[in-house]
Design an enzyme around this catalytic site. Structure first.
Site, PDB file in Angstrom:
ATOM      1  N   TYR A 105     -11.027   0.990  10.757  1.00  0.00           N
ATOM      2  CA  TYR A 105     -12.244   1.477  10.085  1.00  0.00           C
ATOM      3  C   TYR A 105     -12.739   0.539   8.987  1.00  0.00           C
ATOM      4  CZ  TYR A 105      -8.326   3.535   7.445  1.00  0.00           C
ATOM      5  OH  TYR A 105      -7.142   3.732   6.782  1.00  0.00           O
ATOM      6  N   LYS A 106     -12.016  -0.576   8.739  1.00  0.00           N
ATOM      7  CA  LYS A 106     -12.477  -1.513   7.706  1.00  0.00           C
ATOM      8  C   LYS A 106     -13.345  -2.588   8.379  1.00  0.00           C
ATOM      9  CE  LYS A 106      -8.207  -0.781   5.023  1.00  0.00           C
ATOM     10  NZ  LYS A 106      -8.667   0.162   4.020  1.00  0.00           N
TER      11      LYS A 106
ATOM     12  N   ASP B 266       1.389  -5.481   8.151  1.00  0.00           N
ATOM     13  CA  ASP B 266       0.282  -4.530   8.019  1.00  0.00           C
ATOM     14  C   ASP B 266      -1.000  -5.370   7.975  1.00  0.00           C
ATOM     15  OD1 ASP B 266      -1.792  -2.925   6.984  1.00  0.00           O
ATOM     16  OD2 ASP B 266      -0.390  -1.615   5.950  1.00  0.00           O
TER      17      ASP B 266
ATOM     18  N   ARG C 128     -12.876  -3.779  -6.868  1.00  0.00           N
ATOM     19  CA  ARG C 128     -12.711  -4.655  -5.697  1.00  0.00           C
ATOM     20  C   ARG C 128     -14.088  -4.922  -5.113  1.00  0.00           C
ATOM     21  NH1 ARG C 128      -8.274  -2.182  -1.643  1.00  0.00           N
ATOM     22  NH2 ARG C 128     -10.005  -0.723  -1.386  1.00  0.00           N
TER      23      ARG C 128
ATOM     24  N   PHE D 258       0.844  -1.199   0.000  1.00  0.00           N
ATOM     25  CA  PHE D 258       0.000   0.000   0.000  1.00  0.00           C
ATOM     26  C   PHE D 258       0.885   1.258   0.000  1.00  0.00           C
ATOM     27  CE2 PHE D 258      -2.831   3.168   1.902  1.00  0.00           C
ATOM     28  CZ  PHE D 258      -3.943   2.998   1.100  1.00  0.00           C
TER      29      PHE D 258
HETATM   30  C1  LIG Z   1      -2.783  -1.803   3.651  1.00  0.00           C
HETATM   31  C2  LIG Z   1      -3.072  -0.417   4.130  1.00  0.00           C
HETATM   32  N1  LIG Z   1      -2.182   0.221   4.924  1.00  0.00           N
HETATM   33  C3  LIG Z   1      -2.428   1.469   5.387  1.00  0.00           C
HETATM   34  C4  LIG Z   1      -3.607   2.136   5.062  1.00  0.00           C
HETATM   35  C5  LIG Z   1      -3.987   3.509   5.479  1.00  0.00           C
HETATM   36  O1  LIG Z   1      -3.380   4.227   6.428  1.00  0.00           O
HETATM   37  P1  LIG Z   1      -4.170   5.414   7.152  1.00  0.00           P
HETATM   38  O2  LIG Z   1      -5.197   4.805   8.060  1.00  0.00           O
HETATM   39  O3  LIG Z   1      -3.109   6.160   7.867  1.00  0.00           O
HETATM   40  O4  LIG Z   1      -4.824   6.243   6.099  1.00  0.00           O
HETATM   41  C6  LIG Z   1      -4.546   1.497   4.240  1.00  0.00           C
HETATM   42  C7  LIG Z   1      -5.802   2.203   3.885  1.00  0.00           C
HETATM   43  O5  LIG Z   1      -6.657   1.772   3.187  1.00  0.00           O
HETATM   44  C8  LIG Z   1      -4.265   0.200   3.767  1.00  0.00           C
HETATM   45  O6  LIG Z   1      -5.153  -0.425   2.977  1.00  0.00           O
END
Ligand SMILES: Cc1ncc(COP(=O)(O)O)c(C=O)c1O
Length: 417
Positions: free
Chosen positions: A241-242, A216, A390, A139
């Site tokens: 938030y997911k 992650d 997606r 990401f």
């Molecule tokens: C794999 C991954 N890492 C990090 C993030 C996002 O980071 P942040 O919450 O700081 O925007 C996302 C956001 O969709 C993500 O999918």
């Protein structure tokens, strides 16, 4: 676990979404979707992998937060609950979804900031090593943070080149990590393809070269069970938030294995992570345990909604959630074979559920336009440039019938839209 294959046999015919009502009626988690706030405009929400839906019960939690905790108890609530919330909530999240014993998980910051803190801490703990390894399709925030830290600390970023329909394999990690590697960073579920990496094997492969590993967990927390402690994971970061339904901008969580908590030192020293928070001392002394990974005032409002989702996850159980996630993604594959492949759509996710998270990505040159038609009609997948859709499946809120409506709408938009 064996390596993923690039091709696979099509999913069995008839196992698709045709029998969606029947599948909903047989679903052991069938009562859960009605506990989420319904949308008057949306007929199929297929983007829970970006933003989970709110629970009805969260309205009451917000109401009582305003009237009681904030409105009535006022600043006393810091002593009564809020001060410890990043750690108590972290422990609950760790126990229910991560396989983490208490005292190793904290809820704080944004994902990006937490990634910075733990990645910087990890590379500084291996000063004799010169490289950070990650894949070239991780990401963007992960890649950018690593690029910045590498520049800051004079390190080299070594990229693993991945097939964008899949993700990082154990073999690739074994070939790339070396005694120069300070840290390997991998997404458990790849944001683009939904590929599910083998956390246990990859962690072991990196450890055998003496490297630390950070996972992650943004696309797996709350939907794929993990055993962070048992699999020897060093560090993990994820968003809430997911699949944890914390709401837009809810904070991240960070996991640091107990054995590393005094060895690594996070770089953003703030008063809330100090040993004597209200001592107002001249110099920083880190607090014992996970508190030292906190920097400033915890985002309490952002930690409300996820508490209700954790209650739901506790009630449903992670194994049942994972089982339904697999069934939902299998249903997408069956539909793909029957109705989308004949229209020239490509599958850009693994066929084998052992290597698949909770979203399926399909590709077609028309999808940018198709997605606009879908959104206008209350069908909400998520478009990824240049041509990917997606389909995100959130097992506690997505029904098989809703999924069928969404998939049929894609065919309709492609053929008549
Ligand atoms: C794999 C991954 N890492 C990090 C993030 C996002 O980071 P942040 O919450 O700081 O925007 C996302 C956001 O969709 C993500 O999918």
């Amino acid at each position: 676990m064996t390596s993923p294959t690039l091709s696979g046999s099509p999913a069995s015919a008839g196992a698709g979404t045709g029998d969606a009502e029947l599948r909903d009626s047989l679903d052991p988690l069938a009562t859960f979707p009605s506990r989420f706030v319904p949308s008057a405009e949306v007929v199929a929400y297929l983007d829970g992998n970006s933003l989970g839906r709110p629970l009805k019960v969260t309205k009451d939690r917000f109401g009582s937060f305003i009237e009681q905790q904030w409105g009535s108890r006022l600043i006393r609530s810091w002593d009564e609950e809020w001060f410890e919330l990043p750690l108590t909530l972290g422990d609950r999240l760790g126990a229910l979804t991560l396989g983490a014993a208490a005292g190793q998980t904290v809820v704080a910051d944004s994902t990006t900031v937490m990634l910075y803190k733990l990645i910087r801490a990890a590379v500084d703990a291996r000063p004799d090593r010169t490289e950070i390894v990650l894949d070239d399709d991780n990401f963007p925030t992960d890649r950018f943070i690593i690029e910045g830290i590498a520049r800051e600390r004079g390190l080299t970023v070594r990229y693993i080149t991945v097939d964008k329909r899949y993700g990082v394999t154990t073999d690739q990690v074994s070939e790339t990590v070396s005694d120069a590697t300070a840290l390997l960073v991998v997404s458990h579920v790849a944001y683009r393809s939904g590929y599910l990496a083998d956390m246990q094997e990859i962690t072991a492969a990196a450890h055998s070269a003496g490297a630390l590993v950070l996972w992650d967990l943004c696309h797996s927390a709350g939907v794929i069970p993990t055993e962070l402690d048992a699999w020897g994971v060093d560090l993990a970061v994820g968003c809430t938030y997911k699949y944890l339904n914390g709401g837009p901008g809810s904070p991240a969580f960070g996991y640091v294995a107990s054995r590393l908590q005094t060895e690594i030192e996070q770089p953003i020293w703030g008063w809330m992570g100090a040993a004597d928070v209200f001592g107002m001392r001249v110099e920083y002394q880190p607090a014992p345990g996970m508190r030292r990974f906190i920097s400033g005032t915890p985002p309490v409002v952002g930690m409300l909604a996820m508490q209700d989702m954790l209650d739901l996850i506790d009630e449903a159980g992670m194994d049942a959630i994972r089982a339904k996630s697999i069934e939902l993604t299998e249903a997408v594959l069956s539909f793909f074979d029957e109705k989308l492949a004949p229209l020239g759509v490509e599958l850009a996710s693994p066929r084998d559920s052992a290597f698949r998270g909770s979203h399926v990505t399909i590709r077609h040159e028309s999808f940018k336009a198709v997605n606009e038609v879908l959104w206008e009609n209350g069908v909400i997948p998520d478009f990824r440039n240049p041509d990917g859709l997606r389909i995100g499946l959130s097992p506690l809120s997505t029904t098989f019938s809703e999924l069928r409506v969404g998939l049929e709408a894609i065919v309709e938009a492609m053929t008549h839209g």
